[in-house]
Design a protein around this motif. Structure first.
Motif, short mmCIF file in Angstrom:
data_model
loop_
_atom_site.label_atom_id
_atom_site.label_comp_id
_atom_site.label_asym_id
_atom_site.label_seq_id
_atom_site.Cartn_x
_atom_site.Cartn_y
_atom_site.Cartn_z
N LYS A 184 -0.35 -9.73 -9.48
CA LYS A 184 -1.61 -9.00 -9.40
C LYS A 184 -1.40 -7.61 -8.82
CE LYS A 184 -6.14 -9.05 -7.12
NZ LYS A 184 -7.04 -9.78 -6.20
N VAL A 185 -0.63 -7.52 -7.75
CA VAL A 185 -0.37 -6.22 -7.13
C VAL A 185 0.49 -5.35 -8.05
CG1 VAL A 185 0.72 -5.06 -5.17
CG2 VAL A 185 -0.62 -7.15 -4.80
N LYS A 240 -1.17 0.05 -13.44
CA LYS A 240 -2.36 0.72 -13.95
C LYS A 240 -2.59 2.04 -13.23
CE LYS A 240 -7.30 0.02 -14.85
NZ LYS A 240 -8.44 -0.92 -14.75
N ALA A 241 -2.42 2.03 -11.89
CA ALA A 241 -2.65 3.26 -11.12
C ALA A 241 -1.66 4.35 -11.50
CB ALA A 241 -2.54 2.94 -9.62
N ARG A 244 -5.64 -7.68 -1.29
CA ARG A 244 -6.30 -6.43 -1.66
C ARG A 244 -5.38 -5.24 -1.41
NH1 ARG A 244 -11.72 -3.97 1.28
NH2 ARG A 244 -12.00 -2.16 -0.09
N VAL A 245 -5.23 -4.39 -2.39
CA VAL A 245 -4.43 -3.18 -2.26
C VAL A 245 -5.32 -2.03 -1.80
CG1 VAL A 245 -2.96 -1.51 -3.45
CG2 VAL A 245 -2.87 -3.93 -4.09
N TYR A 281 -1.73 -3.88 -10.58
CA TYR A 281 -2.55 -2.82 -9.99
C TYR A 281 -1.78 -1.50 -9.98
CZ TYR A 281 -5.34 -0.26 -6.53
OH TYR A 281 -6.09 0.70 -5.87
N HIS A 282 -0.53 -1.55 -9.52
CA HIS A 282 0.27 -0.32 -9.43
C HIS A 282 0.65 0.19 -10.82
CE1 HIS A 282 1.02 0.21 -5.08
NE2 HIS A 282 0.81 -1.10 -5.02
N ASN A 319 0.81 -1.22 0.00
CA ASN A 319 0.00 0.00 0.00
C ASN A 319 0.85 1.27 0.00
OD1 ASN A 319 -2.34 -1.57 0.12
ND2 ASN A 319 -2.35 -1.58 2.36
#
Length: 371
Positions: free
Chosen positions: A49-50, A56-57, A90-91, A53-54, A20
């Motif tokens: 997966k994480v 994309k963010a 979950r992030v 997520y990063h 996070n």
């Protein structure tokens, strides 16, 4: 240590830290430079997966990972990643969560196992939250103490490294109220020895010069402001000199940095955390590296924390992480050179303690004017 062929890249393991925080941001920004893959083979211990997520963010589209199950599958012209966490993780950007702490630990544990087996040549640890990572298997103040126990190392030192200075500390993550009672001649001498050996082995400095700080203001003013400087620190310095180590001091910390005397030394040994790290981070925060000296393995880390307030904002600088990667590579190469020299007695250079050059010495208890 892993045996390399001429065409092997150095294999660098990277534990992803707190999912996070800014760990993945600095990792991704560092690995987007294609020249990195010419220097080493990076393996991230984390979560595809994480990482996605990063990516994309942060809108980072020019970095992708080769998903592998073990280091044997690593592709040497691409960044690799080994999944170490639950697929349902979950992030929650900017938040300290129990799930993030567990993910930090699982990645660190797997990376450490591979480091111990020689599957990777060095480890870079992205920042963790020292609170949420605490659990049944992790009851340490930080990475340094965890790795020291893993590798059965009693004598080690946290060494902060930058282009302008190297700063070690005698006491690390303990309350200020416990610092004075924790200082002993033996503890100080141990850190001097570790830093001296590391400067030779890891940084290829043949005759290192080490400045040792006092504990009290003005380094005690010859016993007027506390006895520790005269009765504990000075005897440790004297003993180090007898062993052929070029250790000088104790010096008052404030004047030492203010007058730029630190430029005359290869390393500085401070007595406690903030005494050494405040000036270090003031001068080198963006490029500083945390290195654990004294371990049989190589571990570096950026000098910053999780920086929750910056998570997902695309504002975090990767420079400290990049320097941690460069330093890990340099130390690996320097250790190879040191080992080769050690095998050839004719190439060794021994220091005569009676010929120690103290020309850089400065007055340890000099009173500042107009204060």
């Amino acid at each position: 240590m892993r045996q390399h062929s001429k065409h092997d890249n150095i294999i660098i393991g990277i534990s992803h830290g707190d999912i996070n925080g800014i760990g993945y941001e600095v990792i991704l920004k560092t690995l987007r430079d294609p020249r990195i893959l010419e220097m080493c083979t990076p393996i991230v211990y984390g979560s595809p997966k994480v990482a996605a997520y990063h990516r994309k963010a942060l809108n980072i589209n020019d970095v992708s990972f080769n998903h592998i199950r073990s280091t044997k599958e690593a592709f040497h012209k691409k960044a690799n990643i080994i999944n170490c966490v639950d697929e349902q993780v979950r992030v929650e950007l900017g938040k300290s969560t129990e799930e993030a702490g567990l993910s930090s630990y699982n990645a660190l544990e797997k990376a450490t196992q591979d480091l111990e087996k020689g599957y990777i040549d060095a480890l870079i640890t992205a920042p963790i939250n020292k609170d949420n990572i605490q659990g049944e298997n992790f009851k340490f103040p930080g990475h340094t103490e965890f790795l020291a126990e893993k590798f059965n190392t009693k004598d080690y030192a946290m060494l902060m490294v930058s282009e302008t200075m190297k700063v070690g500390v005698v006491t690390t993550h303990i309350p200020i109220s416990e610092v004075a009672q924790s200082l002993t001649k033996e503890a100080i001498l141990s850190k001097i020895r570790i830093i001296n050996k590391s400067l030779q082995q890891d940084f290829s400095i043949t005759r290192p010069r080490i400045a040792v700080f006092g504990l009290n203001p003005h380094a005690g003013d010859n016993g007027l402001i506390g006895k520790e400087d005269k009765e504990i620190i000075l005897p440790a310095v004297i003993e180090a000199k007898k062993e052929g180590i070029i250790a000088l001091g104790p010096y008052p910390a404030d004047g030492f940095f203010g007058s730029e005397d630190y430029r005359k030394f290869d390393a500085i040994l401070a007595m406690y955390h903030d005494q050494g790290l405040i000036p270090f981070k003031l001068a080198s925060f963006d490029r500083g590296v945390n290195y654990t000296a004294g371990l049989p393995v190589i571990r570096t880390s950026p000098a910053h924390g999780t920086a929750y307030s910056l998570a997902g904002e695309d504002k975090a600088s990767p420079e400290s992480f990049r320097q941690a990667l460069y330093l890990a590579i340099d130390i690996y190469k320097n250790r190879q050179i040191y080992d080769e020299i050690s095998k050839n007695p004719l190439r060794k250079y021994e220091i005569n303690p009676n010929q120690v050059d103290e020309s850089v010495d400065i007055e340890a208890s000099e009173e500042e004017d107009n204060l």
